[in-house]
Enzyme design. Structure first.
Site, short mmCIF file in Angstrom:
data_model
loop_
_atom_site.label_atom_id
_atom_site.label_comp_id
_atom_site.label_asym_id
_atom_site.label_seq_id
_atom_site.Cartn_x
_atom_site.Cartn_y
_atom_site.Cartn_z
N THR A 1 4.72 -14.32 -10.78
CA THR A 1 5.03 -13.84 -9.53
C THR A 1 5.80 -15.26 -8.72
OG1 THR A 1 3.31 -12.23 -9.03
CG2 THR A 1 4.29 -13.19 -7.06
N GLU B 1 14.56 -16.90 -4.21
CA GLU B 1 15.23 -18.06 -3.41
C GLU B 1 16.43 -18.41 -3.87
OE1 GLU B 1 12.49 -20.79 -0.93
OE2 GLU B 1 11.46 -20.54 -2.97
N HIS C 1 4.91 -7.88 -5.53
CA HIS C 1 5.22 -7.94 -6.84
C HIS C 1 4.49 -6.73 -7.60
CE1 HIS C 1 5.83 -10.49 -10.95
NE2 HIS C 1 6.34 -9.12 -11.04
#
Length: 119
Positions: A29, A37, A61
């Site tokens: 994850t 990001e 997730h």
């Protein structure tokens, strides 16, 4: 609004067991989040000397991905409020969404940010 897509392949270094975020050989994850990001940063067209810092990540997730899987990450700017930018982020393995959520970044002057951090 600008939308960016990147593709990454799951390798040994991206596995939960190797990132210490779990005990299985599946996409970690934290790695999925890092790719979200990365894609978000690519959406921004910043002036020289400026950068962005992540301030919030709220994602799910939803499906495991094995080593070797190709993951497609999508980031799209939802809103801009001064220096704050909010993104919609998604991760896909093939056509299946494996993760989704919202991410927030703030635009900062890189030099001033580092000076303040290390003062």
């Amino acid at each position: 609004m600008k939308c960016i897509e990147i593709e990454r392949q799951v390798t040994d270094s991206h596995l939960a067991i190797n990132m210490k975020s779990g005990s299985l050989e599946v996409l970690a994850t934290p790695q999925m989040i890092a790719w979200m990001e990365e894609a978000s940063c690519l959406c921004l067209d910043l002036e020289e000397g400026m950068t962005s810092v992540g301030t919030m990540m709220n994602v799910s997730h939803e499906k495991a991905s094995p080593k070797g899987a190709i993951i497609r990450i999508c980031a799209k700017i939802l809103q801009e409020e001064g220096r704050k930018v909010v993104f919609e982020v998604q991760a896909f393995q093939g056509d299946v969404c494996i993760g989704r959520g919202k991410h927030e970044r703030f635009i900062v002057n890189a030099k001033r940010f580092l000076e303040k951090t290390y003062a």
